[in-house]
Scaffold this motif. Structure first.
Motif, mmCIF file in Angstrom:
data_model
loop_
_atom_site.group_PDB
_atom_site.id
_atom_site.type_symbol
_atom_site.label_atom_id
_atom_site.label_comp_id
_atom_site.label_asym_id
_atom_site.label_seq_id
_atom_site.Cartn_x
_atom_site.Cartn_y
_atom_site.Cartn_z
ATOM 1 N N GLU A 128 -11.417 -6.624 -8.011
ATOM 2 C CA GLU A 128 -9.903 -7.099 -7.860
ATOM 3 C C GLU A 128 -9.464 -7.101 -6.378
ATOM 4 N N GLN B 290 -2.239 -5.970 -12.829
ATOM 5 C CA GLN B 290 -3.232 -5.547 -13.963
ATOM 6 C C GLN B 290 -3.410 -4.005 -14.075
ATOM 7 N N ALA B 291 -3.795 -3.574 -15.164
ATOM 8 C CA ALA B 291 -4.145 -2.125 -15.439
ATOM 9 C C ALA B 291 -5.373 -1.624 -14.841
ATOM 10 N N GLU B 292 -6.105 -2.178 -14.169
ATOM 11 C CA GLU B 292 -7.165 -1.730 -13.601
ATOM 12 C C GLU B 292 -7.537 -2.585 -12.298
ATOM 13 N N TYR C 19 -0.808 -5.774 -7.195
ATOM 14 C CA TYR C 19 -1.669 -6.152 -8.269
ATOM 15 C C TYR C 19 -0.835 -5.611 -9.690
ATOM 16 N N TRP D 236 -0.973 6.166 -12.755
ATOM 17 C CA TRP D 236 -2.077 5.370 -11.914
ATOM 18 C C TRP D 236 -3.307 6.440 -11.757
ATOM 19 N N TRP D 237 -4.457 6.303 -11.922
ATOM 20 C CA TRP D 237 -5.525 7.384 -11.642
ATOM 21 C C TRP D 237 -6.724 6.636 -10.780
ATOM 22 N N SER E 188 -7.014 2.778 -12.370
ATOM 23 C CA SER E 188 -6.479 2.304 -13.489
ATOM 24 C C SER E 188 -5.192 2.967 -14.029
ATOM 25 N N TYR E 189 -4.582 2.242 -14.828
ATOM 26 C CA TYR E 189 -3.243 2.701 -15.281
ATOM 27 C C TYR E 189 -3.369 3.296 -16.827
ATOM 28 N N HIS E 190 -3.301 4.501 -16.934
ATOM 29 C CA HIS E 190 -3.290 4.750 -18.472
ATOM 30 C C HIS E 190 -2.485 6.224 -18.435
ATOM 31 N N ARG F 256 -12.242 2.993 -8.423
ATOM 32 C CA ARG F 256 -11.299 2.234 -9.480
ATOM 33 C C ARG F 256 -9.988 3.021 -9.565
ATOM 34 N N VAL G 104 -10.246 -2.621 -9.298
ATOM 35 C CA VAL G 104 -11.536 -2.048 -8.683
ATOM 36 C C VAL G 104 -11.621 -2.347 -7.223
#
Length: 153
Positions: A77, A65-67, A63, A99-100, A93-95, A91, A69
């Protein structure tokens, strides 16, 4: 006659002042938009998920993308078709440059390295996500090179 000249000069000065202000605001707006574009196109490091379902072959998905699921719903995704996985289970998510992982109130819970996930947590290379009886191994890297099947320690 001198009164009409002063009036014309005052009008000209007012017009030039407003033109200067409008031009300055346009340049500021363009600078803000350019900075915004630069921030939105920042590089998101790729993430690979190696999915291990009981009684089936392993599958690896990459992947960018930043998120991402994870769930049984085909619109996720990372769709995982297994009875122990919720429709929208977890989920990634990248922020904040990391990565979280967070649980999306799944029925069977989400586990990070075999510990139940209660709050969002940072994941690192080699972490293991448990969604029901399905295990997902995380591989983070600067490229989409996949981890070896049998790593040697």
């Amino acid at each position: 006659m001198s009164g009409s000249i002063f009036l014309a000069l005052r009008i000209l000065l007012t017009i030039s002042l407003y033109a200067f202000l409008i031009l300055a605001l346009v340049f500021l707006w363009q600078a803000v938009r350019q900075q915004s574009r630069m921030l939105t196109i920042r590089r998101i490091p790729p993430i690979s998920l190696s999915i291990q379902k009981p009684e089936t072959a392993n599958e690896t998905k990459n992947y960018l993308q930043a998120e991402v699921v994870i769930g049984r719903d085909p619109t996720c995704e990372c769709p995982v078709n297994h009875d122990t996985v919720s429709a929208r289970h977890a989920r990634l998510s990248y922020h904040h440059e990391q990565w979280w992982l967070e649980d999306l109130k799944s029925k069977n819970g989400t586990f990070l390295n075999r510990e139940r996930l209660e709050t969002p947590a940072v994941v690192v290379n080699g972490d293991e996500i448990g969604c029901g009886s399905v295990t997902l191994n995380i591989h983070l890297t600067g490229s989409l090179d996949l981890p070896p099947d049998n790593p040697q320690d």
